[in-house]
Design an enzyme around this catalytic site. Structure first.
Site, PDB file in Angstrom:
ATOM      1  N   CYS A 269       7.975   7.685  -2.916  1.00 20.61           N
ATOM      2  CA  CYS A 269       8.086   7.533  -1.464  1.00 20.61           C
ATOM      3  C   CYS A 269       9.038   8.541  -0.826  1.00 20.61           C
ATOM      4  CB  CYS A 269       8.507   6.111  -1.121  1.00 20.61           C
ATOM      5  SG  CYS A 269       7.457   4.875  -1.922  1.00 20.61           S
TER       6      CYS A 269
ATOM      7  N   CYS B  12       8.365  -6.913   4.915  1.00 24.63           N
ATOM      8  CA  CYS B  12       7.719  -5.882   4.087  1.00 24.63           C
ATOM      9  C   CYS B  12       6.987  -4.871   4.965  1.00 24.63           C
ATOM     10  CB  CYS B  12       6.695  -6.523   3.156  1.00 24.63           C
ATOM     11  SG  CYS B  12       7.363  -7.928   2.216  1.00 24.63           S
TER      12      CYS B  12
ATOM     13  N   LYS C 184       8.908  -0.214   8.356  1.00 23.44           N
ATOM     14  CA  LYS C 184       8.539  -1.595   8.638  1.00 23.44           C
ATOM     15  C   LYS C 184       7.429  -1.724   9.676  1.00 23.44           C
ATOM     16  CE  LYS C 184       8.349  -5.845   8.871  1.00 23.44           C
ATOM     17  NZ  LYS C 184       6.940  -5.537   9.174  1.00 23.44           N
TER      18      LYS C 184
ATOM     19  N   HIS D 254       4.116   3.155   6.461  1.00 20.63           N
ATOM     20  CA  HIS D 254       4.659   3.865   5.304  1.00 20.63           C
ATOM     21  C   HIS D 254       3.553   4.575   4.511  1.00 20.63           C
ATOM     22  CE1 HIS D 254       7.021   4.990   1.961  1.00 20.63           C
ATOM     23  NE2 HIS D 254       7.025   3.885   1.273  1.00 20.63           N
TER      24      HIS D 254
END
Lengths: 386, 386
Positions: free
Chosen positions: B87, B209, B331, B335
């Protein structure tokens, strides 16, 4: 001219079936040899950053490979990154390392690692194919043996190249690999063996194709002015060129010249202040035998179209004009994708230090590596010298 | 102090479900916005090299992504490479670009791209997991929601942090994303919504998440002394630190401090000649809400252990002490792995140029991005300033 860097240590695992070791174990093996090879010793704390070439690691469901490998070799915390340009990943890892040295790092770790003989989820054949144009060509059947078979056929058509010429490259590389304890395929073959072997994609037979392999390689690379702190016999990186090309085979103007090779070599020679004529030995990307023949042309070792007779004449043998793939090449040393480019640099480093044993090229002072991803979609050419 | 580079153009796609576009189309979209954003215009021939962050591209059976993307944006032939640190791939792509500038390039293209909403072969959940310790932890059930739930639980135990604190981060980020047309989740939520949502891995619920997303982002980055050729309002890269840590969760000394964040931020502040107190806004890696709280501590915005009350106090709101994730963060902006770090830089660039519309942080002159791969296995912190 001021070189870009110096290689002061290098290590390479045996390439081939390595069911005894995972990605981590392979890399640690290469790292240990590299550190042990630094003549005056190396405090690992001198390493400032790590650059790892790998393609299929995510096929092992491992991202974050670079940080993990730093931990494995005792360098927890070190900035590190994985780089991927398909089969050219290793030489681009060196490229990132060269840039980092220019940005101020004293010494960096450049490595490559791949497990092709057991890839979870997918099989290794699928991984070998992903460097091509998956969406437009590969899914329709044009995989790499086919791509390079088309290159071979076109070369035969345009220049009169013969199957015997391709076979000559394979015979030479198997003979060289027989003297390389790190090679995957150490059996000698004859031209007749190559011509009689089962066809993979005509005109290419089994011996025209490199084997999938596991393996790892590692280099310790520092700013040139620091080299003598580590060894009295550094090998310098005198120049590196890199270039890319279209992903699709069909978009090429020519398929008997790889423009990325031509562009990358031009830049590498320019930086190094040298030319093809001065190169004493070369490791070239012979994923298939026509690739070696075309590379000899694109790198300037012979005229365009003359690569077949040139290779068959013995000019690229160990005692020839420009020994090519003294290691055995991808063809016989093996092709563990991300490790391949770094392994080529390891071979030239070994040769320029006169430590290549029975496959030693005598008096070699300038060496070159040619590493490409896919059908020359990415290419890097690196000139080393003592 | 002399900055490392200047960002003179930037582009970013909408993050989220992008079933209308593949990797290439997404990247071209980001590139076009970036080129169009260069105030004084840009001849694309000025670009000397490309650096692309991506993780799952090989899940689309595409290696050689970097060269292919250069071709797509009209830069066929340009040296380019894909970098991957899970990431954190995007911010490491910038790192490679900064090194290339130091090595002599005038201007480079830094990008990131990811398709997480449709990954061939595997599903996106599996791809999201590969940044962890697959062999020793993930295959035994410790996936990322569980890892960050353990961080949350331990933070609650050590420092008295409450579920309401985690919820406060989510509420703020959803509110910010509501003003960001590029965000994936633009619905406002309340603390009650977050607390009542289904649990994913207790104490973390759905709103703790980040969502998987598709997206791309691109930056045009040049040597600082050239910036005024392209714009009168460049944003400078004042410093960047990078670090790694153990792959395994179980090998950490602490799970409420991410040492790679601490080390990377220390180096970034040092290079920039600044400190946490001077930071006007930050985009931090809030893959899960406890990660935002711990980042606020590790980056020095508040004392260790005080991140929960700090965030809940409004200190990180748009009009707070240090606005955090004005974009909506991972969030709520979303992502798309390899694009995330580049997208953070796009947001800070936009903010420092005063072009963020209703989510504009007033008077912002120094901004920071914090991007990490896995559980802080790789981290990069970058300080930008006008």
């Amino acid at each position: 001219m001021r070189p870009l860097a110096a290689i002061v240590g290098a290590g390479c695992t045996r390439f081939g079936d390595r069911l005894d070791a995972g990605l981590k174990e392979l890399f640690v093996e290469a790292w240990r040899e590299a550190v042990g090879s630094v003549d005056k010793g190396l405090d690992p704390k001198r390493v400032r950053e790590g650059f790892i070439g790998s393609m299929s690691s995510s096929g092992h469901q491992i991202a974050n490979l670079a940080g993990s490998l730093m931990e494995q070799v005792g360098l927890r915390g070190l900035p590190a990154v994985k780089v991927e340009n398909a089969c050219a990943s290793g030489s681009y890892a060196l490229r990132m390392g060269l840039h980092a040295l220019a940005a101020g790092a004293d010494l960096v770790l450049v490595g490559g690692v791949e497990k092709m003989r057991e890839v979870s989820g997918w099989d290794s054949r699928r991984w070998l194919g992903v460097g091509g144009d998956t969406e437009n060509e590969r899914f329709h059947g044009l995989t790499f043996p086919g791509v390079f078979a088309l290159m071979a056929r076109r070369h035969m058509e345009e220049f009169g190249t013969k199957p015997e010429h391709f076979a000559a490259a394979a015979v030479k590389n198997h003979a060289n690999a027989a003297e390389n304890p790190k090679a995957a395929l150490r059996n000698k073959i004859t031209v007749e063996d190559a011509l009689r072997a089962p066809r993979v994609a005509a005109p290419l037979g089994l011996y025209d194709c490199c084997p999938a392999a596991d393996g790892a390689a590692a280099l310790l690379v520092c700013r040139p002015e620091l080299a003598k702190e580590f060894t009295d016999t550094p090998v310098y990186v005198a120049g590196q060129g890199a270039a890319t090309d279209t992903l699709a085979f069909v978009h090429r103007k020519s398929v008997t010249t790889l423009e990325a090779t031509v562009a990358a070599s031009r830049e590498a020679y320019r930086q190094a202040g040298t030319s093809a004529k001065e190169v004493d030995l070369a490791e070239v990307h012979d994923c298939f035998t026509p690739s070696e023949i075309v590379a000899c042309e694109d790198l300037g070792f012979c005229e365009k179209g003359q690569g077949g007779p040139y290779v068959a004449s013995g000019a690229t043998a160990l005692d020839g004009d420009v020994p090519v793939n003294a290691s055995g090449g991808l063809k016989a040393k093996g092709h563990p994708i991300g490790a391949t480019g770094v392994g080529q640099l390891y071979e030239v480093w070994t040769q320029l230090r006169g430590a290549a044993g029975k496959r030693q090229v005598k008096g070699a002072e300038i060496g070159l590596t040619h590493n490409m991803g896919g059908f020359g979609v990415a290419c890097a050419v690196t000139v080393l010298r003592v």
